[in-house]
Design an enzyme around this catalytic site. Structure first.
Site, PDB file in Angstrom:
ATOM      1  N   ASN A 151      -7.589   1.905   9.793  1.00  0.00           N
ATOM      2  CA  ASN A 151      -6.257   2.120  10.355  1.00  0.00           C
ATOM      3  C   ASN A 151      -6.446   2.125  11.854  1.00  0.00           C
ATOM      4  OD1 ASN A 151      -5.600   2.644   7.718  1.00  0.00           O
ATOM      5  ND2 ASN A 151      -4.957   4.760   8.035  1.00  0.00           N
ATOM      6  N   GLU A 153      -7.558   8.566   6.313  1.00  0.00           N
ATOM      7  CA  GLU A 153      -7.814   9.169   7.623  1.00  0.00           C
ATOM      8  C   GLU A 153      -8.418  10.570   7.570  1.00  0.00           C
ATOM      9  OE1 GLU A 153      -4.519   8.787  10.321  1.00  0.00           O
ATOM     10  OE2 GLU A 153      -4.754   6.622  10.411  1.00  0.00           O
ATOM     11  N   HIS A 172      -3.105  11.004   0.631  1.00  0.00           N
ATOM     12  CA  HIS A 172      -2.561  10.772   1.979  1.00  0.00           C
ATOM     13  C   HIS A 172      -1.917  12.079   2.456  1.00  0.00           C
ATOM     14  CE1 HIS A 172      -1.174   7.381   4.829  1.00  0.00           C
ATOM     15  NE2 HIS A 172      -0.801   8.505   5.403  1.00  0.00           N
ATOM     16  N   GLU A 194      -3.820  -0.121   8.089  1.00  0.00           N
ATOM     17  CA  GLU A 194      -2.646   0.271   8.876  1.00  0.00           C
ATOM     18  C   GLU A 194      -2.776  -0.277  10.290  1.00  0.00           C
ATOM     19  OE1 GLU A 194      -1.436   4.385   9.259  1.00  0.00           O
ATOM     20  OE2 GLU A 194      -1.914   4.762   7.149  1.00  0.00           O
ATOM     21  N   ARG A 254       0.858  -1.192   0.000  1.00  0.00           N
ATOM     22  CA  ARG A 254       0.000   0.000   0.000  1.00  0.00           C
ATOM     23  C   ARG A 254       0.894   1.242   0.000  1.00  0.00           C
ATOM     24  NH1 ARG A 254      -2.971   3.054   4.763  1.00  0.00           N
ATOM     25  NH2 ARG A 254      -3.977   4.573   3.441  1.00  0.00           N
ATOM     26  N   TYR A 281      -4.633   1.653  15.846  1.00  0.00           N
ATOM     27  CA  TYR A 281      -3.400   1.602  16.617  1.00  0.00           C
ATOM     28  C   TYR A 281      -3.602   1.408  18.108  1.00  0.00           C
ATOM     29  CZ  TYR A 281      -0.850   3.258  12.501  1.00  0.00           C
ATOM     30  OH  TYR A 281      -0.286   3.358  11.252  1.00  0.00           O
TER      31      TYR A 281
HETATM   32  C1  NOJ Z   1      -1.693   7.000  10.335  1.00  0.00           C
HETATM   33  C2  NOJ Z   1      -1.223   7.713   9.124  1.00  0.00           C
HETATM   34  O1  NOJ Z   1      -1.970   7.318   8.009  1.00  0.00           O
HETATM   35  C3  NOJ Z   1       0.254   7.547   8.856  1.00  0.00           C
HETATM   36  O2  NOJ Z   1       0.612   8.492   7.907  1.00  0.00           O
HETATM   37  C4  NOJ Z   1       1.020   7.701  10.148  1.00  0.00           C
HETATM   38  O3  NOJ Z   1       2.398   7.707   9.943  1.00  0.00           O
HETATM   39  C5  NOJ Z   1       0.622   6.576  11.075  1.00  0.00           C
HETATM   40  N1  NOJ Z   1      -0.784   6.679  11.359  1.00  0.00           N
HETATM   41  C6  NOJ Z   1       1.366   6.571  12.410  1.00  0.00           C
HETATM   42  O4  NOJ Z   1       1.091   7.743  13.089  1.00  0.00           O
END
Ligand code: NOJ
Length: 520
Positions: A334, A192, A147, A405, A102, A336
């Site tokens: 995405n 995002e 992006h 992500e 990606r 985290y």
């Molecule tokens: C989401 C973002 O899409 C990416 O650009 C970023 O580096 C990562 N999160 C980590 O923060």
């Protein structure tokens, strides 16, 4: 078999880890056809910021501001230099065994003015070479159109606060589909939206640092949704029949867990989820469409109290609701981390008024017992990931999901045991959701390389490959996590006991001299 023997045998095959709810086997298979990838984004890795006819973007502008707003004063001028190293990078992806890669296209690299009046052939050639090389190596390209690196010219015209962005984005997408659509089968329109709108327009956390709190992030949200839908329909009506691909959007999803069992904290956490990702997912994936009710109500009430004659959240007309609803073949997630969330009725002085955070009237805190990454916002909470996947399944009728992500930052080093643990526990949580019926098609590690982590510059390292930013050749070296990920991909399974010897990681054997890549 005696009861005791039975218990001992069972305990041998059980794996209990980090709060993930189920008792798991040490080796778990991924479903048939499940795909593994890794991701980057143009501004974060390409470099060559002004080479071969590329026009400037808002991130070039921001990082070249004096004094620099980036914490280590760095820029993406050279970054990981993938603009020059694409060929050896694909070789490295092949060694890793990736099913897909990606990456994003830099709008101003192919359209330096932002419009289609000038098409930069060198920019087209760059992406065409990369895509062709990927396909030659049986790696599927998954391409993000936007992006975060808007052409500077379009920002001068208001960027995503100008409703004409919908037309500009469509013209850009047409060029991209015409040039690459015969080879690319997975498209992501926008990466995002919340980070673009809230962080870029409603605060100073990202370019273009508009900081028009409580106003611009909502205007941006409507324009982002319409831009996405416009390009989805463009693809659906004019390209799908001949190019046969799929097109979706990537939304960042954090899990907001109530800080206590009070109704207020449960409500605060739900509001946070609806503001954070419901704002973008609900209009596209829910049965009714439109912004979520709690978002509409909260912003309307606050706006009224503040003397506005209308809600600061723009209305989506019934035609727009229909146009946006269903405009995605899949949902890119995405994800985290997780945050504890509570309600504080007073919010005295905590947030600007008006603002997105004030409208949400929720307060987020960390749990000190959760493992902490290098990035201050990132803690490892795999059960939060499981909850997101489960809620998405329930709320939006089990859409096709790609994890576009997921990853962990460190301050550096090749022996990244905490990243290995993060990947394993998050993948295990993903498998829990899959086993309960979530329709998850693939998983993308963020990131393939260490890269320019926006306002944190190069301090937060997300790569499964280390990049030596002091080396003019930007040498890449696989970290322990790359070895582990390679085995996961090879075996199509998650083996919690698979060990990689630190010595193997620290002394990569075969050096591919011409490509400056250390093999493994
Ligand atoms: C989401 C973002 O899409 C990416 O650009 C970023 O580096 C990562 N999160 C980590 O923060």
């Amino acid at each position: 078999m005696t009861v005791n023997l039975f218990v001992i045998l069972c305990s041998l095959v059980l794996w209990v880890d980090n709060g993930v709810h189920s008792l798991q086997k040490p080796v778990r298979k991924f479903p048939e056809g499940f795909k593994f990838g890794a991701a980057t984004a143009a501004y974060q890795v390409e470099g060559a910021w002004n080479e071969d006819g590329k026009g400037p973007s808002i991130w070039d502008d921001l990082t070249h501001t004096h004094p620099s707003p980036i914490s280590d004063g760095s820029t993406g001028d050279v970054a990981a230099d993938t603009y020059h190293l694409w060929k050896s990078d694909v070789e490295l992806m092949k060694q890793l065994g990736l099913d897909f890669y990606r990456f994003s296209i830099s709008w101003s690299r192919i359209l330096p003015t932002g419009f289609a009046d000038q098409i930069n052939q060198k920019g087209i050639d760059y992406y065409d070479n990369l895509i062709t090389e990927l396909l030659k190596n049986k790696i599927e390209p998954m391409v993000t159109l936007y992006h975060w690196d808007l052409p500077s010219s379009l920002q001068k015209l208001g960027g995503l606060a100008n409703p004409l962005i919908v037309e500009w984005f469509e013209q850009y997408a047409r060029v991209v589909f015409d040039k690459f659509g015969d080879k690319v089968k997975y498209w992501i329109t926008i990466n995002e939206p919340k980070q673009i709108c809230y962080e870029g327009y409603g605060s100073t956390a990202k370019a273009p640092q508009l900081n028009m709190t409580g106003i611009a992030e909502y205007i941006c949200a409507k324009n982002v949704l319409l831009s996405h839908a416009k390009v989805y329909h463009l693809y659906d009506e004019n390209y799908r029949y001949k190019q046969n691909g799929q097109i979706g959007i990537s939304v960042s999803c954090t899990w907001y867990e109530p800080a206590s069992d009070t109704i207020e904290d449960h409500q605060a956490a739900e509001d946070a989820r609806q503001f954070d990702w419901g704002q973008y997912i609900h209009p596209i994936f829910s049965k009714t469409g439109d912004f979520p009710l709690s978002l509409k109500n909260n912003v309307r009430l606050r706006s009224k109290e503040q003397g506005f004659l209308r809600s600061r959240l723009p209305v989506l007309s019934s035609e727009e609701i229909v146009y946006i609803r269903g405009s995605s073949d899949f949902l890119g997630i995405n994800s985290y981390t997780t945050k504890l969330t509570y309600r504080d009725a007073s919010l005295e002085g905590m947030y600007p008024v008006p603002s997105y955070m004030d409208d949400m009237s929720a307060v987020m805190v960390k749990d000190a017992s959760w493992p902490q990454a290098q990035s201050s916002w990132l803690q490892s909470v795999p059960w939060g990931f499981y909850k997101i996947l489960t809620q998405v399944r329930y709320l939006y009728d089990n859409p096709a999901v790609w994890i576009t992500e997921n990853g962990w930052s460190t301050s550096g080093g090749l022996i990244d045991n905490d990243r290995v643990k993060y990947y394993r526990t998050y993948l295990s949580a993903l498998l829990d959701a899959v086993e309960e019926g979530s329709n998850i098609k693939g998983y993308t590690a963020w990131s393939l390389f260490d890269n320019f982590e926006w306002m944190s510059g190069y301090a937060d390292k997300f790569g499964i490959f280390e990049v030596d930013f002091k080396d003019p050749k930007r040498k890449r070296t696989p970290r322990k996590s790359a070895h582990v990920y390679k085995e996961i991909i090879r075996s199509r399974s998650l083996d919690m006991n698979y060990e990689v010897d630190d010595k193997t990681v620290l002394a990569p054997t075969q050096v591919v001299e011409k490509d400056y890549v250390e093999g493994y």
